[in-house]
Write a protein that holds these residues in place. Sequence first.
Motif, mmCIF file in Angstrom:
data_model
loop_
_atom_site.group_PDB
_atom_site.id
_atom_site.type_symbol
_atom_site.label_atom_id
_atom_site.label_comp_id
_atom_site.label_asym_id
_atom_site.label_seq_id
_atom_site.Cartn_x
_atom_site.Cartn_y
_atom_site.Cartn_z
ATOM 1 N N LEU A 12 26.809 60.166 -5.205
ATOM 2 C CA LEU A 12 26.459 61.241 -4.287
ATOM 3 C C LEU A 12 25.012 61.297 -4.646
ATOM 4 C CD1 LEU A 12 29.419 63.636 -4.360
ATOM 5 C CD2 LEU A 12 28.504 62.221 -2.290
ATOM 6 N N ILE A 13 24.826 61.461 -5.723
ATOM 7 C CA ILE A 13 23.254 61.691 -6.333
ATOM 8 C C ILE A 13 22.279 60.432 -5.918
ATOM 9 C CG2 ILE A 13 21.654 61.810 -8.292
ATOM 10 C CD1 ILE A 13 23.975 63.335 -9.944
ATOM 11 N N ALA A 14 23.080 59.345 -5.968
ATOM 12 C CA ALA A 14 22.127 58.037 -5.658
ATOM 13 C C ALA A 14 22.112 58.147 -3.917
ATOM 14 C CB ALA A 14 22.868 56.749 -5.925
ATOM 15 N N LEU A 15 23.061 58.528 -3.460
ATOM 16 C CA LEU A 15 22.704 58.667 -1.861
ATOM 17 C C LEU A 15 21.718 59.671 -1.459
ATOM 18 C CD1 LEU A 15 23.882 57.834 1.030
ATOM 19 C CD2 LEU A 15 25.620 59.512 0.789
ATOM 20 N N GLY A 16 21.994 60.803 -2.284
ATOM 21 C CA GLY A 16 20.792 61.841 -2.013
ATOM 22 C C GLY A 16 19.533 61.429 -2.221
ATOM 23 N N ILE A 17 19.031 60.522 -3.252
ATOM 24 C CA ILE A 17 17.896 60.046 -3.390
ATOM 25 C C ILE A 17 17.694 59.129 -2.374
ATOM 26 C CG2 ILE A 17 16.464 58.593 -5.264
ATOM 27 C CD1 ILE A 17 18.344 59.865 -7.487
ATOM 28 N N VAL A 18 18.220 58.099 -2.186
ATOM 29 C CA VAL A 18 18.236 57.210 -0.965
ATOM 30 C C VAL A 18 17.688 58.081 0.303
ATOM 31 C CG1 VAL A 18 19.091 55.421 0.490
ATOM 32 C CG2 VAL A 18 19.407 55.323 -2.079
ATOM 33 N N MET A 19 18.555 58.897 0.785
ATOM 34 C CA MET A 19 18.167 59.732 2.041
ATOM 35 C C MET A 19 16.852 60.399 1.938
ATOM 36 S SD MET A 19 21.934 61.065 2.898
ATOM 37 C CE MET A 19 21.275 62.061 4.099
ATOM 38 N N GLY A 20 16.712 60.858 0.696
ATOM 39 C CA GLY A 20 15.306 61.983 0.596
ATOM 40 C C GLY A 20 14.161 60.755 0.698
ATOM 41 N N LEU A 21 14.195 59.515 0.015
ATOM 42 C CA LEU A 21 13.298 58.752 0.451
ATOM 43 C C LEU A 21 13.143 58.105 1.685
ATOM 44 C CD1 LEU A 21 11.059 57.146 -1.576
ATOM 45 C CD2 LEU A 21 12.900 55.181 -1.819
ATOM 46 N N PHE A 22 14.063 58.133 2.387
ATOM 47 C CA PHE A 22 14.120 57.313 3.741
ATOM 48 C C PHE A 22 13.611 58.399 4.570
ATOM 49 C CE2 PHE A 22 15.965 57.528 7.889
ATOM 50 C CZ PHE A 22 15.458 56.248 8.398
ATOM 51 N N LEU A 23 13.587 59.768 4.249
ATOM 52 C CA LEU A 23 13.011 60.796 5.084
ATOM 53 C C LEU A 23 11.541 60.869 4.919
ATOM 54 C CD1 LEU A 23 15.814 63.561 5.035
ATOM 55 C CD2 LEU A 23 15.251 62.522 7.107
ATOM 56 N N LYS A 24 11.062 60.617 3.671
ATOM 57 C CA LYS A 24 9.906 60.993 3.526
ATOM 58 C C LYS A 24 9.062 59.903 4.023
ATOM 59 C CE LYS A 24 6.672 61.598 -0.690
ATOM 60 N NZ LYS A 24 5.771 62.376 0.338
ATOM 61 N N LEU A 25 9.478 58.649 3.833
ATOM 62 C CA LEU A 25 8.808 57.406 4.440
ATOM 63 C C LEU A 25 8.768 57.207 5.927
ATOM 64 C CD1 LEU A 25 9.894 54.879 1.839
ATOM 65 C CD2 LEU A 25 7.874 55.608 1.971
ATOM 66 N N PHE A 26 9.857 57.613 6.510
ATOM 67 C CA PHE A 26 9.860 57.360 8.012
ATOM 68 C C PHE A 26 9.912 58.773 8.769
ATOM 69 C CE2 PHE A 26 11.835 53.708 6.055
ATOM 70 C CZ PHE A 26 11.064 52.563 6.568
ATOM 71 N N VAL A 27 10.277 59.776 8.478
ATOM 72 C CA VAL A 27 10.632 61.031 9.088
ATOM 73 C C VAL A 27 9.574 62.180 9.221
ATOM 74 C CG1 VAL A 27 12.185 62.525 10.274
ATOM 75 C CG2 VAL A 27 13.045 60.275 9.535
ATOM 76 N N ILE A 28 9.541 62.756 8.011
ATOM 77 C CA ILE A 28 8.714 63.917 7.802
ATOM 78 C C ILE A 28 8.253 63.850 6.322
ATOM 79 C CG2 ILE A 28 8.720 66.397 7.286
ATOM 80 C CD1 ILE A 28 9.207 65.899 10.151
ATOM 81 N N ASP A 29 7.076 64.130 6.131
ATOM 82 C CA ASP A 29 6.542 63.889 4.785
ATOM 83 C C ASP A 29 5.542 65.170 4.604
ATOM 84 O OD1 ASP A 29 5.331 62.816 2.555
ATOM 85 O OD2 ASP A 29 4.120 61.355 3.427
#
Length: 168
Positions: A12-29
């Motif tokens: 769950l922690i790993a999934l949260g980190i991956v989702m956060g990175l995805f959001l920062k790189l592609f959606v909202i920064d």
Amino acid sequence: MPEEKKVAVLPLIALGIVMGLFLKLFVIDVLQVSGSSMEDTIHDESVIAVNRLAYGISLPFSSSLIVQWKKPECGDIVIYLYNNKIVVKRCVAAEGDALDYSVDSGYSLLTGGNKITLTFQQYEQMKNSHYVPEGYILAVGDNYSKSIDSRTYGFVPAKNILGKVIWK
């Protein structure tokens, strides 16, 4: 905590980190501005939010779009890479917009109702461009006297724009 519950938390922690990175790189920064080139609109050390999907999907860690679905419009505040730094500027003219120059009371550029101050060197560099080329924008900081922008380094390719400022 029993060993089996500890193991279930790690994915769950790993999934949260991956989702956060995805959001920062592609959606909202969320970025902190360094410099005064956009004052009085955006001040030095202000925090801004950028919609990275406003114009398309950008290639992470680069200055180009994979897919573009919209082009910047006059008045948009955009971010793009210049000299390996993310810069924040306003689009004052988009592709096809007319550029008129005046030397009556100092050097200036007129576009879309905006009068933009130029130095002699900037005027000499730009005076032969009467329209913004296709696929480019003219990006200028709101604080003309403190901004290094399109007046100095030329038009910005629209494909290099990484996002649109949505909160300042």
